[in-house]
Design an enzyme around this catalytic site. Structure first.
Site, PDB file in Angstrom:
ATOM      1  N   ASP A   4      24.437  39.746  55.330  1.00 23.85           N
ATOM      2  CA  ASP A   4      24.371  41.144  55.739  1.00 23.85           C
ATOM      3  C   ASP A   4      22.891  41.509  55.809  1.00 23.85           C
ATOM      4  OD1 ASP A   4      25.206  43.786  56.352  1.00 23.85           O
ATOM      5  OD2 ASP A   4      24.969  44.355  54.256  1.00 23.85           O
ATOM      6  N   GLU A  31      26.978  39.710  61.135  1.00 27.82           N
ATOM      7  CA  GLU A  31      27.579  40.850  61.807  1.00 27.82           C
ATOM      8  C   GLU A  31      26.924  41.052  63.173  1.00 27.82           C
ATOM      9  OE1 GLU A  31      29.018  44.373  59.409  1.00 27.82           O
ATOM     10  OE2 GLU A  31      27.284  45.221  60.422  1.00 27.82           O
ATOM     11  N   ASP A  68      25.743  45.397  50.044  1.00 27.68           N
ATOM     12  CA  ASP A  68      25.094  44.324  50.815  1.00 27.68           C
ATOM     13  C   ASP A  68      25.736  42.977  50.507  1.00 27.68           C
ATOM     14  OD1 ASP A  68      22.995  46.032  51.941  1.00 27.68           O
ATOM     15  OD2 ASP A  68      22.169  46.058  49.914  1.00 27.68           O
TER      16      ASP A  68
END
Length: 184
Positions: A7, A68, A142
């Site tokens: 992340d 992501e 996170d």
């Protein structure tokens, strides 16, 4: 298969490494890399991120890297631009190490974990804990988001791997039915 979920962020980059096998999912390691404060030059912060992730990769030896996909609202363009720097470091490091990079939209990750594409951070955290059979409450978002990416990749790739098997099985069944009809 060992999967590294990341992340990205310039304040904190969460990472999570899991092992996915026929026995299920197992947590290998998880944490966050915190580059220097925003007052430090951007290049230096990116170097710290690179060095930290390189160490995680050297230690965990992942076979896949889940990240992501870029998604931002028009009100957060500055954040997206800064995030792109961190993503660039991650993509470069993955390429240098020969690790396949797979990107997922946030809604796809949430759906894979919770069944809902618009699940809350709390629901994702709870799902991460359930999937890995650990208490995820002590981790920051996170870290849980990084683990969610790794878990989602394990689930999604498992489904995609099963599709050819099912398709081949159905083809063999059709061939068997055709052969049987030809014989009789």
């Amino acid at each position: 298969m060992r999967i590294l979920g990341i992340d990205p962020g310039l304040h904190a980059t969460g990472y999570g490494v899991i092992s996915a096998s026929s026995e299920g999912l197992r947590l290998i390691s998880a944490g966050a890399i915190h580059p220097s404060s925003p007052r430090v030059a951007l290049g230096r912060r990116l170097q710290e991120l690179y060095d930290g992730l390189r160490e995680v990769i050297a230690t965990s030896q992942p076979q896949a890297l889940a990240l992501e996909s870029v998604y931002t609202h028009h009100e957060y363009l500055t954040t997206a631009a800064l995030m792109a720097h961190a993503r660039g470091v991650i993509c470069l490091l993955g390429a240098q190490q020969g690790i396949p990079l797979i990107e997922y939209l946030p809604t796809r990750v949430k759906k894979a974990l919770t069944g809902q594409g618009h699940a809350s951070k709390e629901q994702v955290s709870c799902a991460v804990g359930m999937w890995l059979n650990v208490d995820a409450s002590a981790w920051t978002s996170d870290v849980t988001d990084a683990l969610a990416l790794a878990i989602a990749h394990a689930q999604i790739s498992q489904v995609h791997a099963a599709i050819p098997v099912l398709a081949n099985r159905r083809a063999r069944q059709r061939q068997g039915t055709m052969l049987a009809s030809m014989i009789t």
